[in-house]
Scaffold this motif. Structure first.
Motif, PDB file in Angstrom:
ATOM      1  N   LEU B 122       0.834  -1.202   0.000  1.00  0.00           N
ATOM      2  CA  LEU B 122       0.000   0.000   0.000  1.00  0.00           C
ATOM      3  C   LEU B 122       0.868   1.251   0.000  1.00  0.00           C
ATOM      4  O   LEU B 122       0.582   2.217  -0.691  1.00  0.00           O
ATOM      5  N   ILE B 177     -15.468  -4.623  -0.484  1.00  0.00           N
ATOM      6  CA  ILE B 177     -14.574  -5.287   0.472  1.00  0.00           C
ATOM      7  C   ILE B 177     -13.401  -5.937  -0.271  1.00  0.00           C
ATOM      8  O   ILE B 177     -12.239  -5.805   0.117  1.00  0.00           O
ATOM      9  N   LEU B 178     -13.705  -6.621  -1.363  1.00  0.00           N
ATOM     10  CA  LEU B 178     -12.651  -7.331  -2.101  1.00  0.00           C
ATOM     11  C   LEU B 178     -11.677  -6.359  -2.764  1.00  0.00           C
ATOM     12  O   LEU B 178     -10.465  -6.585  -2.768  1.00  0.00           O
ATOM     13  N   ALA B 180     -10.877  -3.467  -1.714  1.00  0.00           N
ATOM     14  CA  ALA B 180     -10.023  -2.901  -0.659  1.00  0.00           C
ATOM     15  C   ALA B 180      -8.968  -3.910  -0.241  1.00  0.00           C
ATOM     16  O   ALA B 180      -7.767  -3.629  -0.300  1.00  0.00           O
ATOM     17  N   PHE B 181      -9.403  -5.095   0.144  1.00  0.00           N
ATOM     18  CA  PHE B 181      -8.453  -6.048   0.722  1.00  0.00           C
ATOM     19  C   PHE B 181      -7.528  -6.652  -0.334  1.00  0.00           C
ATOM     20  O   PHE B 181      -6.317  -6.736  -0.145  1.00  0.00           O
ATOM     21  N   VAL B 182      -8.087  -7.068  -1.454  1.00  0.00           N
ATOM     22  CA  VAL B 182      -7.285  -7.791  -2.443  1.00  0.00           C
ATOM     23  C   VAL B 182      -6.451  -6.834  -3.294  1.00  0.00           C
ATOM     24  O   VAL B 182      -5.269  -7.074  -3.540  1.00  0.00           O
ATOM     25  N   GLY B 184      -6.058  -3.435  -2.722  1.00  0.00           N
ATOM     26  CA  GLY B 184      -5.494  -2.293  -2.010  1.00  0.00           C
ATOM     27  C   GLY B 184      -6.085  -0.962  -2.422  1.00  0.00           C
ATOM     28  O   GLY B 184      -5.443   0.072  -2.316  1.00  0.00           O
ATOM     29  N   MET B 185      -7.333  -0.974  -2.908  1.00  0.00           N
ATOM     30  CA  MET B 185      -7.932   0.293  -3.336  1.00  0.00           C
ATOM     31  C   MET B 185      -8.329   1.143  -2.135  1.00  0.00           C
ATOM     32  O   MET B 185      -8.766   0.627  -1.109  1.00  0.00           O
ATOM     33  N   HIS B 187     -10.681   4.310  -0.362  1.00  0.00           N
ATOM     34  CA  HIS B 187     -12.096   4.674  -0.406  1.00  0.00           C
ATOM     35  C   HIS B 187     -12.434   5.371  -1.721  1.00  0.00           C
ATOM     36  O   HIS B 187     -13.434   5.067  -2.366  1.00  0.00           O
ATOM     37  N   LEU B 205     -18.554   0.076   3.496  1.00  0.00           N
ATOM     38  CA  LEU B 205     -17.484  -0.790   4.001  1.00  0.00           C
ATOM     39  C   LEU B 205     -17.674  -1.064   5.486  1.00  0.00           C
ATOM     40  O   LEU B 205     -17.517  -2.194   5.944  1.00  0.00           O
TER      41      LEU B 205
END
Lengths: 236, 217
Positions: B122, B177-178, B180-182, B184-185, B187, B205
């Motif tokens: 990140l 959710i995906l 963000a987590f996968v 690294g996007m 908001h 989220l």
């Protein structure tokens, strides 16, 4: 909502693990988590919940040169050993420590922590504090080891540094490797070292020796040990 | 390809929570029970603790076991192979440095390791001073970039509690959710991708996190 609302903290930990906190928020949260065990538990909770998404990743081929690059950044290249030096034997010897009373060491640890806090610096609280004692057991210097890898060494009395000599700070985290140089202090004054490459465990030994100008020519301590002491976690 | 081994690892992890410990008070997470011995090997906690004592061989063993998966996780975020390798390189230096801070009583070693990788990735992604050159490799990498988060979701084992609970989310919220987590996007990036206002993205989220917590209790 109070800034440390437990429900808010729990969701904040979720956002941290999701990776959506911006840089400033993330740093602030990590700093708090370093001090607050409950936040570390919240983080671990979310990490476990999302772990499957990482476990399922298809592993990529690892380039053969990668480990060598990593290893070169860990600091402390192994030096050819020709038997333990005088100072290495001293380093290992317990005799040095018998001179220092336990109560004295404890008192100086407390002193060192208050030195750090009262100094009112803008730098964050140290991760590890080491109180280095003289052979007669009085505090001679402290080292504050910060999360970002900075090591702040503060002498607590004037060392006699003859012309052509210098003070050299060392740390020992691996007996097989021996003491690793942290850096040089030209004269008796506070010094800041940026050594993100060094591990920062508690129970890691720090010492200052008197070396020739430019530092020890062998890469290991050769001169007399002026002060030494173990790192400890400050209870802040 | 070690997909088989990876699948085993995640199906085990999927069963980590103690089945009998569903009852929880308020929002406070239930601590996990002690893992069966068979899981211990995958967890790496002992190796991290050894790193904290300055044991370089332990670090190398973590590298041997996980560097490939770590490059995979980093590549989903930074999109480019050589950047992902750089992330993993930095991560191992950080693991070495911070290993003494790892507390095996609080969380799993593996999760701790991958958090470091994700944070470094990140940092690299959001480091605006870094110009990402557009090379052929980058273009090639961009081709399958879209598939990362979907892939990660599809690869979840059928018995994974996370999969079951993600399935219960409304599709765009699951996507959020995906992403963000996968991938690294941020908001903002998720808002742009899902074409919803920033504030909505944030509350989606959060509500998804609450729903996942309740579902995975």
């Amino acid at each position: 909502m109070s800034p440390h609302d437990p429900n808010e903290d729990f969701l904040l930990a979720g956002e941290y693990v999701l990776g959506v906190l911006d840089g400033v928020e993330r740093d602030a949260f990590e700093r708090r988590a370093a001090r607050e065990a409950v936040l570390r538990e919240h983080i671990a909770y979310w990490q476990e919940r999302f772990a499957d998404l990482d476990s399922g990743v298809a592993p990529k081929d690892v380039p053969p040169a990668l480990w060598a690059k990593i290893e070169s950044q860990l600091g402390g290249k192994a030096l050819a050993q020709t038997g333990p030096s005088f100072s290495e034997r001293i380093w290992e010897s317990l005799g040095f420590w018998r001179g220092a009373s336990f109560a004295g060491a404890l008192a100086s640890l407390l002193l060192a922590i208050s030195v750090g806090l009262l100094a009112g610096r803008a730098t964050p609280q140290p991760q590890i504090v080491a109180v280095m004692l003289t052979p007669d057991g009085t505090p001679g210097a402290i080292a504050e080891i910060h999360y970002d890898g900075t090591i702040n060494v503060v002498p607590l009395h004037d060392f006699d540094v003859p012309k052509g000599k210098t003070l050299q700070v060392w740390t020992l985290f691996d007996k097989a490797k021996g003491p690793i140089s942290v850096g040089l202090i030209e004269r008796t004054r506070q010094a800041l070292f940026r050594r993100a490459d060094l591990p920062t465990g508690p129970q890691q030994l720090y010492e200052i020796t008197l070396e020739q100008e430019g530092g020890s020519p062998t890469g290991k301590p050769t001169g007399p040990i002026l002060v030494k002491g173990f790192g400890a976690l400050p209870r802040l | 390809m070690r997909a088989g081994a990876a699948a085993q690892a995640w199906s085990r992890n999927g069963n980590r929570g103690r089945p009998g410990s569903a009852a929880r008070s308020g929002l406070h997470p239930q601590r996990f029970g002690i893992s069966p011995v068979s899981e211990k090997k995958e967890d790496h906690s002992d190796l991290i603790v050894a790193c904290g004592r300055g044991d370089k061989a332990a670090l190398q063993e973590i590298y041997r076991r996980e560097a490939g998966a770590m490059i995979g996780v980093a590549a989903r975020i930074v999109k480019r192979r050589e950047l992902a390798e750089e992330v993993v390189q930095e991560s191992f230096v950080a693991i070495w440095r911070y290993a003494a801070r790892f507390d095996p009583t609080i969380g799993s070693g593996r999760a701790w390791l991958f958090q470091i990788v994700r944070n470094r990735a990140l940092n690299m992604l959001r480091d605006t001073s870094r110009e990402l050159p557009t090379e052929e490799g980058a273009l090639n990498a961009a081709v399958d970039a879209d598939a990362y988060y979907e892939n990660a979701y599809e690869r979840l084992a059928n018995n994974s509690a996370l999969k079951r609970c993600l399935e219960e989310l409304e599709p765009r919220r699951r996507q959020g959710i995906l992403l963000a987590f996968v991938e690294g996007m941020s908001h903002g990036e998720i808002a742009a991708k899902l074409k919803v206002p920033l504030g909505t993205t944030k509350s989606w989220l959060r509500r998804s996190l609450i729903a996942l917590r309740e579902c995975m209790a």
